[in-house]
Design a protein around this motif. Structure first.
Motif, mmCIF file in Angstrom:
data_model
loop_
_atom_site.group_PDB
_atom_site.id
_atom_site.type_symbol
_atom_site.label_atom_id
_atom_site.label_comp_id
_atom_site.label_asym_id
_atom_site.label_seq_id
_atom_site.Cartn_x
_atom_site.Cartn_y
_atom_site.Cartn_z
ATOM 1 N N GLY A 1 0.798 -1.224 0.000
ATOM 2 C CA GLY A 1 0.000 0.000 0.000
ATOM 3 C C GLY A 1 0.824 1.264 0.000
ATOM 4 O O GLY A 1 0.302 2.353 0.271
ATOM 5 N N GLU A 2 2.105 1.169 -0.341
ATOM 6 C CA GLU A 2 2.989 2.335 -0.297
ATOM 7 C C GLU A 2 2.932 3.162 -1.569
ATOM 8 O O GLU A 2 3.325 4.333 -1.570
ATOM 9 C CB GLU A 2 4.428 1.883 -0.035
ATOM 10 N N ILE A 3 2.517 2.555 -2.687
ATOM 11 C CA ILE A 3 2.344 3.278 -3.942
ATOM 12 C C ILE A 3 0.998 2.903 -4.548
ATOM 13 O O ILE A 3 0.390 1.891 -4.176
ATOM 14 C CB ILE A 3 3.475 2.978 -4.960
ATOM 15 N N GLY A 4 0.540 3.709 -5.504
ATOM 16 C CA GLY A 4 -0.754 3.467 -6.123
ATOM 17 C C GLY A 4 -0.653 2.713 -7.439
ATOM 18 O O GLY A 4 0.445 2.382 -7.909
ATOM 19 N N LYS A 5 -1.802 2.469 -8.032
ATOM 20 C CA LYS A 5 -1.879 1.678 -9.257
ATOM 21 C C LYS A 5 -1.166 2.355 -10.422
ATOM 22 O O LYS A 5 -0.574 1.682 -11.279
ATOM 23 C CB LYS A 5 -3.346 1.420 -9.604
ATOM 24 N N GLU A 6 -1.215 3.698 -10.472
ATOM 25 C CA GLU A 6 -0.592 4.409 -11.586
ATOM 26 C C GLU A 6 0.921 4.161 -11.610
ATOM 27 O O GLU A 6 1.513 3.904 -12.662
ATOM 28 C CB GLU A 6 -0.887 5.900 -11.479
#
Length: 611
Positions: A203-208
């Motif tokens: 959960g540290e970065i998003g899907k983009e």
């Protein structure tokens, strides 16, 4: 150097075990190929006219006269999958080269090619393993017209090459060469891609950000560059003598790739029964070639999927192997390649370091390959210690340089990365399984921890997101075998489990499912046989049971009182969600008929495989 005595002993055990079935297979291909005429000569006039009605006028004369070889092209082309998109141009190159060689070529049929990278974690992934058998059946249909004297198989990825080979072996009287397309150029390093996937799982970065990284990793035509099942396939075809030498990892859209494709057409035309040097596929794929394939797999840290596929390929040729053969060979075969996930390099770096020619030369020099085998190039594996180059638009071969171009990627036999192949068979009260430890650090090769039981990989991921897995544990994932749901790959679990390992927790995965060539640093006992749905004892495990996974000793055990263990029963599975949608309802016959993982997870019977 003389052949290693243990290699000879293992091969002899396989030969004795397979004596009846192999003889039955050889008799079948001898009967099929006993005529010295073209296959077309056995067709009636109506049959024959149908067979070349749409042919190029330049080819019709030769097809009608039946004096020149006709090559079947069986292709896994589609333009969605990067590895197979380059095949679009190959048939025309092959037809032109065949004419130059005094032969003809026809596109005999296409086979499906699905990508596990696209279907990973999706319902369609439950068709993936069975697609191998569909491809085998499709190959047989393509060749069933009896119009052909030789075969070129165009395929690359996970189930495609094994399926093509299984299907072609049912026409083992025909010479067959496999034609690869090659890997895409190096993109985002695989190690960096893995870190970004772990950050997304945490959960540290998003899907983009994740999608941007994936696009940099998978960016053009060609095979994915990590050493998974697709690239393990290419290694196998070369070490088993079914490629042109040095062709496994030549990139698409290069002059050399086109030249090698054209040369494959010329070569296969020269080894039909219409010439003086007939090399039928069923004679190339013998006990020694199968052992050579296993050695190649072990020495490179290749995909665990081939503990299924090589078993199935061997059985298609009447040869019976089991996981004990892999285990015994792993004890004598050193690890000579470090390619992701067993290292930082990709297959392009492996190829530039000397690739297959260097690897085969080193193994031959150590007596760890059968040297005097029949190959598509003739007698002897020495042909495959050479690398191809272009001179005046023609392919020539030269000896591979004496030293590795990068000893951190490809090591000489004298200084291996590991003294063994890193593939182990585990036995115990949970059944039989395999584990790939070439990427697992020594401190993680023995895990003893409480079980946490799951029936779906999604449930494990959700438990992780809820913070319930911040501890030492062994994830027991059941009902993932071929009978239960088609045995989908589970390596989408790798980032989650790797995150927990990086936090200092002792974690492992135990499952009757697959982890594929992406098996990495988390110890994973996979392919447990018998599977839970077939009564396998993994179904007896309960939350909190202590599981001991010892990859050094080769054991996998639930530390439960024997009397209690004997009284336990496996739960009744609710598999209704696995039986419909995404075409799964069409594969119920496959799930009911499929054999166990150690028997190749085959969904059809072969008359010659039962002694």
């Amino acid at each position: 150097m003389n052949t290693h005595p243990e290699l000879l002993a293992i091969t002899e055990r396989i030969r004795q075990r397979s004596a009846v079935t192999r003889q039955r297979y050889l008799q079948g291909i001898e009967d099929a190929g006993k005529s010295n005429q073209s296959g077309r000569a056995q067709l009636g006039c109506t049959n024959l006219a149908h067979g070349y009605a749409a042919a190029d006028p330049r080819d019709k004369i030769w097809l009608r006269e039946q004096r020149k070889p006709n090559i079947a092209i069986v292709s896994a082309y589609n333009d969605m999958l990067s590895a197979h998109q380059p095949f679009q141009a190959f048939p025309e190159w092959i037809k032109q080269a065949a004419r130059e060689a005094g032969a003809t070529a026809q596109f005999a049929g296409g086979v499906p090619a699905m990508c596990d990278g696209v279907t990973q974690g999706q319902p369609g992934m439950e068709l993936s393993l069975f697609s191998r058998d569909v491809i085998a059946l499709s190959t047989a249909v393509a060749l069933s017209h009896n119009m052909f004297d030789a075969v070129l198989c165009l395929g690359v990825c996970d189930k495609i090459v094994p399926g093509l080979l299984i299907g072609a072996l049912s026409f083992g009287h025909l010479p067959t060469i496999f034609v690869p397309a090659g890997p895409m150029g190096t993109g985002l390093p695989n190690t960096e891609k893995a870190k970004i996937r772990q950050k997304f799982a945490a959960g540290e970065i998003g899907k983009e950000a994740l999608l941007e990284a994936e696009e940099k990793s998978y960016h053009s035509a060609g095979t994915c560059t990590f050493y998974g099942t697709a690239n393990s396939n290419q290694m196998l075809m070369e070490v088993m003598g079914l490629h042109l030498p040095g062709s496994a990892f030549v990139s698409p859209s290069t002059p050399l790739r086109e030249a090698l494709t054209r040369e494959a057409a010329r070569r296969v035309a020269s080894i039909t029964h219409l010439g003086g040097h007939h090399i039928p596929l069923g004679r190339v794929v013998n006990e020694e070639a199968i052992v050579n394939g296993i050695v190649g797999l072990l020495s490179t840290g290749g995909s665990t999927n081939h503990t299924l596929h090589l078993v199935a390929i061997a059985r298609a040729a009447g040869i019976i192997i089991d996981w004990d053969d892999f285990d015994a060979l792993s004890n004598i075969v050193p690890l000579l390649a470090r390619v992701y996930p067993n290292g930082h390099a990709d297959v392009n770096e492996f190829h530039m370091a000397g690739g297959m020619a260097f690897l085969i030369r080193e193994l031959l020099g150590a007596g760890l390959l059968h040297a005097e085998v029949l190959t598509a190039m003739g007698q002897g594996l020495h042909h495959y210690t050479q690398t191809p180059l272009l001179h005046n638009d023609q392919v020539h071969w030269q000896a591979v340089p004496p030293d590795s171009g990068n000893a951190t990627v490809l090591a000489p036999f004298a200084t291996p990365f590991s003294p063994d192949g890193g593939l182990k068979v585990l036995n115990g009260n949970l059944g039989r399984s395999v584990i790939k430890v070439s990427a697992v650090k020594p401190e993680h090769r023995l895990i003893e921890a409480p079980a946490v039981v799951f029936d779906q990989q999604e449930d494990l991921i959700e438990a992780y997101k809820r913070g319930e897995l911040e501890r030492h544990f062994v994830a027991v994932l059941r009902f993932q075998g071929p009978r239960a749901n088609g045995m989908p790959e589970l390596h989408s679990l790798t980032p989650t489990l790797a995150n927990l390992q990086d936090k200092g927790f002792n974690v492992a995965l135990v499952t009757d499912g697959r982890m594929s060539g992406a098996s990495g640093k988390v110890p994973s006992a996979i392919h447990i046989t018998p599977e839970v749905l077939a009564g396998g004892p993994l179904g007896k495990v309960r939350d909190g049971d202590i599981i001991r996974l010892d990859s050094e000793a080769g054991t996998l055990t639930a530390l439960v009182d024997e009397a209690e263990w004997a009284l336990r029963e496996a739960p009744i599975a609710n598999l209704s969600a696995n039986t419909h949608g995404s075409g799964r309802e069409l594969f119920s016959t496959f799930r009911h008929a499929v054999t166990g993982a150690e028997q190749g997870a085959m969904s059809f019977g072969l008359d010659h495989t039962n002694p």
